[in-house]
Each structure stands twice: as structure tokens, then as C-alpha cells.
Scaffold this motif. Structure first.
Motif, PDB file in Angstrom:
ATOM      1  N   SER A   1      -7.125  11.645  -3.632  1.00 42.77           N
ATOM      2  CA  SER A   1      -6.663  11.800  -2.131  1.00 42.77           C
ATOM      3  C   SER A   1      -5.024  11.932  -2.160  1.00 42.77           C
ATOM      4  O   SER A   1      -4.875  10.836  -2.918  1.00 42.77           O
ATOM      5  CB  SER A   1      -6.641  11.649  -0.853  1.00 42.77           C
ATOM      6  OG  SER A   1      -6.765  10.401  -0.794  1.00 42.77           O
ATOM      7  N   GLN A   2      -3.921  12.217  -2.138  1.00 41.42           N
ATOM      8  CA  GLN A   2      -2.870  11.530  -1.745  1.00 41.42           C
ATOM      9  C   GLN A   2      -1.877  10.945  -0.978  1.00 41.42           C
ATOM     10  O   GLN A   2      -2.048   9.706  -0.907  1.00 41.42           O
ATOM     11  CB  GLN A   2      -1.564  12.369  -1.735  1.00 41.42           C
ATOM     12  CG  GLN A   2      -0.215  12.131  -1.684  1.00 41.42           C
ATOM     13  CD  GLN A   2       0.070  12.107  -3.232  1.00 41.42           C
ATOM     14  OE1 GLN A   2      -0.141  12.088  -4.076  1.00 41.42           O
ATOM     15  NE2 GLN A   2       1.096  11.216  -3.022  1.00 41.42           N
ATOM     16  N   GLU A   3      -3.338  10.358   0.371  1.00 45.88           N
ATOM     17  CA  GLU A   3      -3.614   9.707   1.097  1.00 45.88           C
ATOM     18  C   GLU A   3      -3.968   8.367   0.683  1.00 45.88           C
ATOM     19  O   GLU A   3      -2.735   7.588   0.855  1.00 45.88           O
ATOM     20  CB  GLU A   3      -4.719   9.393   2.430  1.00 45.88           C
ATOM     21  CG  GLU A   3      -4.175   8.817   3.517  1.00 45.88           C
ATOM     22  CD  GLU A   3      -5.249   9.370   4.547  1.00 45.88           C
ATOM     23  OE1 GLU A   3      -5.037   8.744   5.405  1.00 45.88           O
ATOM     24  OE2 GLU A   3      -6.580   9.822   4.506  1.00 45.88           O
ATOM     25  N   LEU A   4      -4.848   8.490  -0.100  1.00 42.09           N
ATOM     26  CA  LEU A   4      -4.858   6.581  -1.104  1.00 42.09           C
ATOM     27  C   LEU A   4      -3.912   7.027  -1.658  1.00 42.09           C
ATOM     28  O   LEU A   4      -3.211   5.536  -2.323  1.00 42.09           O
ATOM     29  CB  LEU A   4      -6.212   6.721  -1.823  1.00 42.09           C
ATOM     30  CG  LEU A   4      -6.346   5.573  -2.435  1.00 42.09           C
ATOM     31  CD1 LEU A   4      -7.004   4.794  -1.289  1.00 42.09           C
ATOM     32  CD2 LEU A   4      -7.908   6.342  -3.274  1.00 42.09           C
ATOM     33  N   GLN A   5      -2.776   7.282  -2.218  1.00 39.16           N
ATOM     34  CA  GLN A   5      -2.497   6.852  -3.577  1.00 39.16           C
ATOM     35  C   GLN A   5      -0.869   6.338  -2.996  1.00 39.16           C
ATOM     36  O   GLN A   5      -0.075   5.400  -3.642  1.00 39.16           O
ATOM     37  CB  GLN A   5      -1.551   8.326  -4.624  1.00 39.16           C
ATOM     38  CG  GLN A   5      -2.728   8.516  -5.491  1.00 39.16           C
ATOM     39  CD  GLN A   5      -2.366  10.005  -5.363  1.00 39.16           C
ATOM     40  OE1 GLN A   5      -1.258   9.610  -6.930  1.00 39.16           O
ATOM     41  NE2 GLN A   5      -3.132  10.641  -6.771  1.00 39.16           N
ATOM     42  N   ASP A   6      -0.778   6.838  -2.201  1.00 37.15           N
ATOM     43  CA  ASP A   6       0.243   6.875  -1.342  1.00 37.15           C
ATOM     44  C   ASP A   6      -0.075   5.120  -0.526  1.00 37.15           C
ATOM     45  O   ASP A   6       0.826   4.152  -0.633  1.00 37.15           O
ATOM     46  CB  ASP A   6       0.898   7.004   0.279  1.00 37.15           C
ATOM     47  CG  ASP A   6       1.059   8.719   0.245  1.00 37.15           C
ATOM     48  OD1 ASP A   6       1.516   9.124  -1.093  1.00 37.15           O
ATOM     49  OD2 ASP A   6       1.045   9.713   0.574  1.00 37.15           O
ATOM     50  N   LEU A   7      -0.759   4.718  -0.349  1.00 40.16           N
ATOM     51  CA  LEU A   7      -1.340   3.633   0.401  1.00 40.16           C
ATOM     52  C   LEU A   7      -1.618   2.754  -0.914  1.00 40.16           C
ATOM     53  O   LEU A   7      -1.082   1.474  -0.347  1.00 40.16           O
ATOM     54  CB  LEU A   7      -3.052   3.419   1.162  1.00 40.16           C
ATOM     55  CG  LEU A   7      -2.814   4.271   2.656  1.00 40.16           C
ATOM     56  CD1 LEU A   7      -4.244   4.413   3.160  1.00 40.16           C
ATOM     57  CD2 LEU A   7      -1.369   3.418   3.339  1.00 40.16           C
TER      58      LEU A   7
ATOM     59  N   TYR B   1     -11.756   1.074  -5.078  1.00 40.89           N
ATOM     60  CA  TYR B   1     -12.650   2.115  -4.224  1.00 40.89           C
ATOM     61  C   TYR B   1     -12.827   3.270  -4.707  1.00 40.89           C
ATOM     62  O   TYR B   1     -13.565   3.451  -3.492  1.00 40.89           O
ATOM     63  CB  TYR B   1     -10.739   2.231  -3.524  1.00 40.89           C
ATOM     64  CG  TYR B   1     -10.750   3.416  -2.123  1.00 40.89           C
ATOM     65  CD1 TYR B   1     -11.222   2.849  -1.140  1.00 40.89           C
ATOM     66  CD2 TYR B   1     -10.740   4.962  -2.808  1.00 40.89           C
ATOM     67  CE1 TYR B   1     -11.247   3.912   0.556  1.00 40.89           C
ATOM     68  CE2 TYR B   1     -10.873   5.617  -1.373  1.00 40.89           C
ATOM     69  CZ  TYR B   1     -11.184   5.233   0.222  1.00 40.89           C
ATOM     70  OH  TYR B   1     -11.297   5.546   1.209  1.00 40.89           O
ATOM     71  N   GLN B   2     -12.406   3.606  -5.546  1.00 39.58           N
ATOM     72  CA  GLN B   2     -13.251   5.128  -6.034  1.00 39.58           C
ATOM     73  C   GLN B   2     -14.765   4.444  -5.772  1.00 39.58           C
ATOM     74  O   GLN B   2     -16.496   4.877  -5.997  1.00 39.58           O
ATOM     75  CB  GLN B   2     -13.013   5.414  -7.514  1.00 39.58           C
ATOM     76  CG  GLN B   2     -13.883   6.502  -7.777  1.00 39.58           C
ATOM     77  CD  GLN B   2     -13.186   7.301  -8.790  1.00 39.58           C
ATOM     78  OE1 GLN B   2     -12.299   6.840  -9.487  1.00 39.58           O
ATOM     79  NE2 GLN B   2     -14.693   7.675  -9.632  1.00 39.58           N
TER      80      GLN B   2
END
Length: 285
Positions: free
Chosen positions: A15-21, A31-32
């Protein structure tokens, strides 16, 4: 969180949410693996193997990757019952204050090298070394970042992975005591820090490791001496040992406490010690 409120969904690994964090690809790979194994958490050896398959790299500084993820996510080290020094790492969800947290700054390589040199490449807790005992050493925050600790060298030490995991498991067991720990750590004198922790956890057995943490003394200090000094001020503190799995934990329990002397406990203890020495000289003279 209100009981009728659904837990915040975890971001998917792509997700983009994870990439941003999480900006580092290797940390996202960790994390994966945690995300995909969250129903059946894995031990560190298995996590390393899966992450290496994803990234093609073997030397991934897993302790640093986990610290980074713990900025936003709850990833405790949970001891496996009846298995000595075996832990799994469940991804339990978001930290309650995840949105207020900022990414943890990594420890510069020069500082890491200094800490390893200072400790002679030896675990500060058990004394083992990679050369003689085939252990892996990691940099540990004496006062965890979650409790106000920093990356300053005087807050860093070297631990073997086993002792580091034991420390993580201890804090996971005492999450409800974090406010008491944080309050105690802010006090100016060692006797106050220890005493206020015992008061906040009155009636409970407080592990020696938590006493050492709030004492904030070089070379881990001497909890036995500090308890003796508190007893000289009228406090009643019982010590005991209890078995947890194959480990034996030293614990302290507060049964009675006295108000802090107006001059402060450190000055009061020093005054009692001077009076004791005068009395001894008088008897011997």
C-alpha cells in the motif's frame, strides 16, 4: 479505544500508506513477513530467512528494522511458553499514538562503532562475545525511546540478541506500567526514582530489571544497596525470587513507605551513613 470502535486496519505491504510511513524497502520487507505471518507469528530465524528471500540480502540489521517499525506498530517479542529464550514477533496493530509519532532517527555508524568499542564487543548483561560464544550483539537503548530515551551514547549499550529479546519481552509484559515508569524516570534522585516506581506498583512484585532501568546508574548500579538505603529511611521492602519458564527473576515488593525527607533522600542517606561511621569510631575508640 472505545469498545464499540473497530481497530484501525493495518496497511497492506504494497500500500501507499505503508510506503509513506516506511521509506526503506528492506524494512517494508520485514513488515511484509510480519503481516503475512500475523496469525501464526514467527521466530526471528524464520523472519530473517523470509526477508532474505524477498530482498536477496542476508545482513539486514533486524534490530534496527524492528525499532523502525515499532515507531508506528505494536510488534512485541513474546516468549514461547516452555521454550528457553525462544520468541515470536506478532504484528498486533497500530500504536495508540501512531499518528503523533515521527520516524526514529537511526544511530550513526560512528556512534555504533564507539558503543561496541566501549563495551569491548561484549554483552553488557551476560558478558558473552561473538568470538567466544557465537552470539550476535545489538545496540540497545538503556531507557527505551518510548519512555523518553535518546540516541545519545550515554543511553546506549551492547546486548546479545538473547538478552535484548528478554528485555523486549519484559516491557511487553509491563505495558500497563509505562506511565509509572515514565514518571519515575523524570525524577532527579535515584532513591526517588526507585521509590516512586515501587509506590506506583505497590503490592506488586517489581522485577529487578525495572528497578535497574529507573535507577539510571552506570554499570547498572546496585539495587540491593539502594533497597538497603531506602529501608534505612523507614521503608519496608521485601525481596523474592520467582521462576518464569526457566528464568529466575529477582523481584521487590513495597509493603510500607515514608514521606521523602525535606533535605531529599540522598542527603538523608548520606547523613545516616556519617552518623553510623561516627558511632563506629566512638565504639572502637
Amino acid at each position: 479505544m472505545p469498545q464499540d470502535q473497530e481497530p484501525r486496519p493495518l496497511p497492506t505491504p504494497d500500500s501507499q500508506e505503508l510506503q509513506d510511513l516506511v521509506t526503506e524497502a528492506e524494512t517494508r520487507a520485514v513488515y511484509q513477513v510480519l503481516y503475512q505471518s500475523r496469525n501464526e507469528p514467527l521466530e526471528m530465524t524464520a523472519i530473517r530467512e523470509y526477508v532474505a528471500e524477498i530482498t536477496g540480502k542476508s545482513n539486514l540489521q533486524m534490530d534496527r528494522r524492528l525499532r523502525s517499525l515499532r515507531t508506528h506498530f505494536n510488534v512485541p517479542a513474546e516468549r514461547i511458553p516452555d521454550k528457553r529464550n525462544h520468541f515470536v514477533y506478532p504484528l498486533l496493530g497500530w500504536k495508540p499514538d501512531a499518528d503523533k509519532r515521527t520516524a526514529r532517527k537511526s544511530i550513526p555508524g560512528s556512534v555504533r562503532a564507539l558503543i561496541f568499542q566501549t563495551y569491548g564487543n561484549r554483552c553488557a548483561a551476560c558478558g558473552r562475545t561473538p568470538k567466544d560464544d557465537q552470539v550476535k550483539l545489538v545496540i540497545d537503548h538503556m531507557v527505551p525511546l518510548d519512555l523518553g530515551g535518546t540516541n545519545d551514547p550515554d543511553n546506549l549499550q551492547v546486548l546479545c540478541e538473547e538478552d535484548n529479546h528478554n528485555k523486549q519481552a519484559l516491557f511487553a509484559e509491563h505495558q500497563d506500567d509505562v506511565p509509572a515508569l515514565r514518571k519515575s524516570l523524570s525524577l532527579p534522585e535515584v532513591h526517588m526514582r526507585i521509590g516512586e516506581l515501587l509506590k506506583n506498583m505497590a503490592g506488586e512484585e517489581v522485577p529487578k530489571e525495572l528497578i535497574v532501568l529507573v535507577a539510571r546508574e552506570e554499570n547498572h548500579g546496585d539495587p540491593t544497596k539502594r533497597m538497603r538505603e531506602l529501608r534505612s529511611l523507614g521503608w519496608i521492602i521485601k525481596n523474592s525470587k520467582r521462576r518464569k519458564g526457566r528464568r529466575v527473576l529477582s523481584c521487590y515488593r513495597l509493603e510500607h513507605w515514608e514521606p521523602w525527607p525535606p533535605e531529599g533522600p540522598q542527603a538523608a542517606v548520606a547523613g545516616l551513613e556519617r552518623a553510623r561511621k561516627r558511632s563506629k569510631r566512638f565504639r572502637e575508640g
